[in-house]
Design a protein around this motif. Structure first.
Motif, PDB file in Angstrom:
ATOM      1  N   GLN A 178       0.684  -1.058   0.180  1.00 55.97           N
ATOM      2  CA  GLN A 178      -0.012   0.037   0.042  1.00 55.97           C
ATOM      3  C   GLN A 178       0.894   1.259  -0.102  1.00 55.97           C
ATOM      4  OE1 GLN A 178      -2.153  -0.756   3.590  1.00 55.97           O
ATOM      5  NE2 GLN A 178      -3.969  -1.680   2.298  1.00 55.97           N
ATOM      6  N   VAL A 179       1.924   1.200   0.862  1.00 55.19           N
ATOM      7  CA  VAL A 179       2.684   2.312   0.971  1.00 55.19           C
ATOM      8  C   VAL A 179       3.469   2.658  -0.334  1.00 55.19           C
ATOM      9  CG1 VAL A 179       4.765   3.383   2.160  1.00 55.19           C
ATOM     10  CG2 VAL A 179       2.875   2.422   3.396  1.00 55.19           C
ATOM     11  N   CYS A 180       4.036   1.611  -0.882  1.00 52.44           N
ATOM     12  CA  CYS A 180       5.002   2.017  -2.176  1.00 52.44           C
ATOM     13  C   CYS A 180       4.184   2.297  -3.309  1.00 52.44           C
ATOM     14  CB  CYS A 180       5.787   0.512  -2.272  1.00 52.44           C
ATOM     15  SG  CYS A 180       7.055   0.537  -1.046  1.00 52.44           S
ATOM     16  N   SER A 181       2.706   1.928  -3.261  1.00 47.91           N
ATOM     17  CA  SER A 181       1.928   2.140  -4.518  1.00 47.91           C
ATOM     18  C   SER A 181       1.844   3.681  -4.471  1.00 47.91           C
ATOM     19  CB  SER A 181       0.490   1.561  -4.381  1.00 47.91           C
ATOM     20  OG  SER A 181       0.596   0.189  -4.298  1.00 47.91           O
ATOM     21  N   ARG A 182       2.256   4.419  -3.542  1.00 51.70           N
ATOM     22  CA  ARG A 182       1.986   6.072  -3.730  1.00 51.70           C
ATOM     23  C   ARG A 182       3.335   6.422  -4.395  1.00 51.70           C
ATOM     24  NH1 ARG A 182       2.507   7.640   1.581  1.00 51.70           N
ATOM     25  NH2 ARG A 182       2.073   9.926   0.538  1.00 51.70           N
ATOM     26  N   PHE A 183       4.296   5.698  -4.612  1.00 51.65           N
ATOM     27  CA  PHE A 183       5.397   5.988  -5.322  1.00 51.65           C
ATOM     28  C   PHE A 183       5.861   5.529  -6.483  1.00 51.65           C
ATOM     29  CE2 PHE A 183       5.694   7.101  -0.797  1.00 51.65           C
ATOM     30  CZ  PHE A 183       6.236   8.175  -0.530  1.00 51.65           C
ATOM     31  N   PRO A 184       5.157   5.646  -7.667  1.00 47.28           N
ATOM     32  CA  PRO A 184       5.331   5.055  -8.957  1.00 47.28           C
ATOM     33  C   PRO A 184       6.930   5.633  -9.417  1.00 47.28           C
ATOM     34  CG  PRO A 184       3.581   6.639  -9.020  1.00 47.28           C
ATOM     35  CD  PRO A 184       3.983   6.413  -7.497  1.00 47.28           C
ATOM     36  N   ALA A 185       6.976   6.894  -9.163  1.00 39.01           N
ATOM     37  CA  ALA A 185       8.493   7.506  -9.658  1.00 39.01           C
ATOM     38  C   ALA A 185       9.626   6.872  -9.126  1.00 39.01           C
ATOM     39  CB  ALA A 185       8.200   9.084  -9.393  1.00 39.01           C
ATOM     40  N   VAL A 186       9.646   6.138  -7.999  1.00 41.53           N
ATOM     41  CA  VAL A 186      10.616   5.388  -7.490  1.00 41.53           C
ATOM     42  C   VAL A 186      10.498   3.893  -7.337  1.00 41.53           C
ATOM     43  CG1 VAL A 186      11.974   7.356  -6.376  1.00 41.53           C
ATOM     44  CG2 VAL A 186      10.013   6.351  -5.283  1.00 41.53           C
ATOM     45  N   HIS A 187       9.776   3.328  -8.540  1.00 34.48           N
ATOM     46  CA  HIS A 187       9.678   1.860  -8.631  1.00 34.48           C
ATOM     47  C   HIS A 187       8.220   1.415  -8.326  1.00 34.48           C
ATOM     48  CE1 HIS A 187      13.770   1.607  -9.950  1.00 34.48           C
ATOM     49  NE2 HIS A 187      14.106   1.983  -8.642  1.00 34.48           N
TER      50      HIS A 187
END
Length: 263
Positions: A178-187
């Motif tokens: 869930q957390v990393c889905s907010r950061f498409p610009a860093v993978h």
């Protein structure tokens, strides 16, 4: 590394330039975007740009040179790309020939720099969510593996993705996604979790890059697209010269991670 936790990116780049800092940059200057670096002759730059555009998960483009020969990336802060990365890799005709802490003598007016997003940026968000990012807590470089997940081909650039791995308990793995889905610009979110063999990793205890981390009982490995992927593509494309960061040794920029988040 803890002594550098609060250092500004500009001060860190000055230390790197003077040879006072030479390690991996995970956990250093938290809050700021760290970038993978690829430097190529101008004749190869258009195809590599298309490779990044075709493969945004492993190669999320943050910035590139305004013109061949530029040593600065103003969007990312005041810097000299020839001296401000703690360790570089030098490739000739696709073969790794050297690692060094300065590429001034290799520089020509024909070189183009690409800065790509790095997973170190989303690690901050994972920590803020109360998750244990194992490579940070154990103060080592993140483990990275060659997978069998194919990239889209662009001109001479092709190959399989490199992935980085962080282990979590199943409930924490859901939160990490869930957390990393907010950061498409860093993978962005992980590409895979669970069985490493399903993506071609035969031995999780033997990373191809970085360091081994502990995997505790009940934890599952999560695998993210990794910015070392271009180094595999460079091996296959075999340009006469290519320069990258050494795995884990990123360009630390003045751009804030929060600026990349999708709310």
């Amino acid at each position: 590394m803890n002594a550098l936790a609060d250092i500004s990116p500009a001060a860190l780049r000055q230390q790197i330039r003077r040879g006072e800092f030479t390690g991996n940059t995970s956990g250093v200057a938290p809050g700021f975007v760290q970038c993978n670096i690829v430097i190529l002759p101008s004749l190869w730059a258009a195809d590599f740009l298309r490779f990044c555009q075709a493969n945004p998960r492993p190669c999320p483009l943050i910035a590139c040179s305004a013109a061949p020969g530029d040593t600065a990336l103003p969007k990312l802060g005041a810097m000299d790309i020839r001296t401000d990365v703690s360790s570089y890799r030098v490739f000739r005709d696709g073969a790794l020939i050297n690692e060094c802490d300065n590429i001034t003598e290799l520089w020509t007016d024909d070189l183009v720099t690409f800065a790509l997003g790095c997973s170190f940026s989303f690690e901050e968000a994972l920590l803020e969510a109360g998750l244990d990012v194992r490579n940070v807590s154990e103060r080592v470089n993140v483990p990275m593996y060659r997978s069998n997940i194919p990239c889209e081909t662009a001109g001479p650039f092709a190959g399989d993705m490199v992935v980085s791995m962080r282990p979590f308990l199943p409930a924490d793995a859901i939160r990490a996604i869930q957390v990393c889905s907010r950061f498409p610009a860093v993978h962005g979110a992980p590409l895979h979790f669970g069985d490493p063999a399903a993506i071609g990793i035969e031995n999780i205890a033997a990373p191809d890059y970085g360091d081994l981390v502990s995997i505790h009982e009940g934890e599952v490995p999560l695998f993210w697209a990794c910015g070392v992927t271009p180094q595999v593509a460079l091996e296959k494309a075999a340009p006469p010269l290519a320069i990258t960061h050494s795995p884990g040794c990123m360009l630390v920029t003045d751009l804030r991670n929060a600026e990349l988040a999708v709310l």
